[in-house]
Design an enzyme around this catalytic site. Structure first.
Site, PDB file in Angstrom:
ATOM      1  N   GLU A   1      39.259  35.342  44.386  1.00  0.00           N
ATOM      2  CA  GLU A   1      38.754  34.041  43.949  1.00  0.00           C
ATOM      3  C   GLU A   1      37.634  33.565  44.871  1.00  0.00           C
ATOM      4  OE1 GLU A   1      42.921  32.051  42.369  1.00  0.00           O
ATOM      5  OE2 GLU A   1      42.429  31.894  44.490  1.00  0.00           O
ATOM      6  N   CYS A   2      36.506  33.240  44.305  1.00  0.00           N
ATOM      7  CA  CYS A   2      35.393  32.607  44.997  1.00  0.00           C
ATOM      8  C   CYS A   2      35.004  33.369  46.267  1.00  0.00           C
ATOM      9  CB  CYS A   2      35.712  31.136  45.284  1.00  0.00           C
ATOM     10  SG  CYS A   2      34.218  30.122  45.542  1.00  0.00           S
ATOM     11  N   GLY A   3      35.397  32.906  47.443  1.00  0.00           N
ATOM     12  CA  GLY A   3      35.047  33.601  48.673  1.00  0.00           C
ATOM     13  C   GLY A   3      35.528  35.042  48.686  1.00  0.00           C
TER      14      GLY A   3
END
Length: 458
Positions: free
Chosen positions: A332-334
């Site tokens: 997720e994301c990072g």
């Protein structure tokens, strides 16, 4: 049966909710009370402050992402053993998913949890007018219980007395304290380096100072009295009930200063379903642990540690091999950014990352995306099948440029409509969207089953 529970709400963003929330927590703890923190909305940052101050893990409660019964369940479970629960609001009191209703707002959370509300008002450059603001919030909607006010950014004790007199006469609620404008202290390290600073205890003097400041100008005994409310009964059908005491699989979870954006409920849902969570730090050079059948790479600040992450070749290779071997992975994301070929910082320097996602991430100074998302899996997504939907949010300052054609992992629906997002390859689901597993608990079971199947054939 009564409990103590209180919402700290603001008339808008930037009025000092977080400062006052942390200060109240610190002041009450200094007096020997056990305090449990909560944060309305999807924010990951503020709960880390709550956790550091109280010594108890703060929880996110979000009435758009989660069913109301789940919100109540989270509050009930986490409040056990606490003398008082303090819920920090988000944005303005009535601000939420839409300007047309209360869904997802602090006001809705206060009603769902039957929590009294202390309204924080920026009283700079006003006296009687502050009463008009409070009265407007009182009359705007039925249901919320505003039981008191804290006046922030007052010019002097004399100024505070004027504001207090006006509000108490016109609104019929007590003004329980204040913070002076010139005495206000800013929260340090609000973004960069937040987690390592808290873990090293570097903010303890700040918490101590803020607690003493609040304790001197806010009536804590009155706060404790106003916080008295009904208890929330335990949910006999809680989605967090432990389903097995025997671990079904071991899952590796990256957790350090670069990767730390995880909802505690996501972790607890995994554990309840039979996952043994094994934490490791890519930043510290810890390779993927042995004998794991799944991998969870959460969000955080990989761009701030890009040089250090790039240097950990053994770590990157261990993750690369596992994903290419088909280990069921959510990034997720990072975590998604880390799996790309490189991250280019705002200074224009590019650092090599894991490289299983073909393309490059570029940081920018302006916000790239922000908002709630309804998530529907694309065909082949092992987490979300058919028409099933999860909820989450997106918040990032980077863009992803794919090097080749990729297969999207899911469709997301936000305020600007539908878009295909993320990347799916074999058993990897990765993208900018943060999932809240409690919005779709079935995805946890599917993830575990995918891990069991992979382990059986690995």
């Amino acid at each position: 049966m009564t409990e103590r529970r209180l919402v700290i709400a603001g008339t808008g963003s930037g009025v000092g909710k977080t400062t006052l929330t942390i200060g109240l927590m610190a002041a009450l703890k200094q007096k020997g009370y056990v305090v449990q923190g909560f944060k309305c909305g999807p924010d990951y940052i503020d709960p880390t402050y709550h956790t550091a101050v109280t010594g108890r893990r703060s929880r996110n409660i979000d009435s758009w992402m989660l069913e109301h019964e789940v919100v109540q369940d989270i509050v009930s479970r986490a409040s056990e053993g606490a003398d008082i629960s303090i819920i920090e609001g988000v944005m303005g009191f009535f601000d939420g998913k839409s300007p047309l209703h209360n869904q997802g707002s602090t006001a809705e959370i206060s009603m769902i949890t039957d929590s009294p509300v202390i309204l924080v008002v920026n009283c700079a450059a006003m006296a009687r007018s502050a009463a008009a603001i409070v009265k407007g919030f009182q009359s705007f909607a039925e249901g919320p219980r505003i039981v008191g006010v804290i006046a922030n950014r007052v010019g002097s004790e004399g100024h505070y007395k004027l504001v207090k007199a006006a509000i108490e006469q016109e609104c019929g609620v007590p003004v329980v304290g204040y913070l002076k404008k010139e005495g206000e202290i800013e929260i340090p390290e609000r973004h960069l380096g937040l987690v390592p600073s808290i873990e090293r205890g570097e903010l303890e003097p700040f918490f101590q100072q803020l607690g003493e400041l609040i304790g001197a100008t806010v009536d804590l005994e009155q706060i404790l009295t106003l916080a008295e409310t009904s208890s929330i009964a335990p949910n006999p059908h809680s989605i967090f009930q432990v389903k097995t005491n025997h671990p079904r699989i071991r899952m590796a979870i990256a957790r350090d200063a670069a990767f730390n954006f995880y909802y505690q409920e996501n972790i607890e849902l995994l554990e309840a379903a039979g996952v043994e969570c094994v934490y490791f730090s890519p930043l510290k050079g810890e390779a993927l642990p042995n004998d794991v059948a799944g991998l969870y790479l959460g969000g955080g600040f990989p761009e701030e540690f890009a040089a250090e992450l790039a240097a950990q070749e053994e770590v990157k290779e261990s993750i690369r091999q596992a994903i290419r071997a088909g280990m069921p992975t959510l990034a997720e994301c990072g975590g998604f950014m880390y799996l790309t070929e490189s991250i280019e910082t705002r200074q224009g320097e590019a650092y090599s990352m894991v490289g299983v996602v073909p393309g490059q991430v570029k940081m920018q100074s302006k916000l790239a995306a922000l908002g709630y998302r309804e998530i529907t899996g694309e065909p082949g997504n092992f987490l979300l099948t058919g028409e099933e939907q999860a909820k989450g949010h997106e918040f990032h300052y980077s863009t992803f440029e794919a090097a080749t054609e990729i297969t999207p992992a899911y469709q997301t629906k936000g305020m600007r409509g539908m878009k295909k997002e993320g990347i799916m390859q074999d058993n990897l689901v990765a993208g900018y969207t943060h999932f809240h597993f409690a919005s779709c608990p079935a995805l946890v079971e599917r993830w575990i089953q995918a891990c069991e199947e992979w382990k059986a054939h690995a």
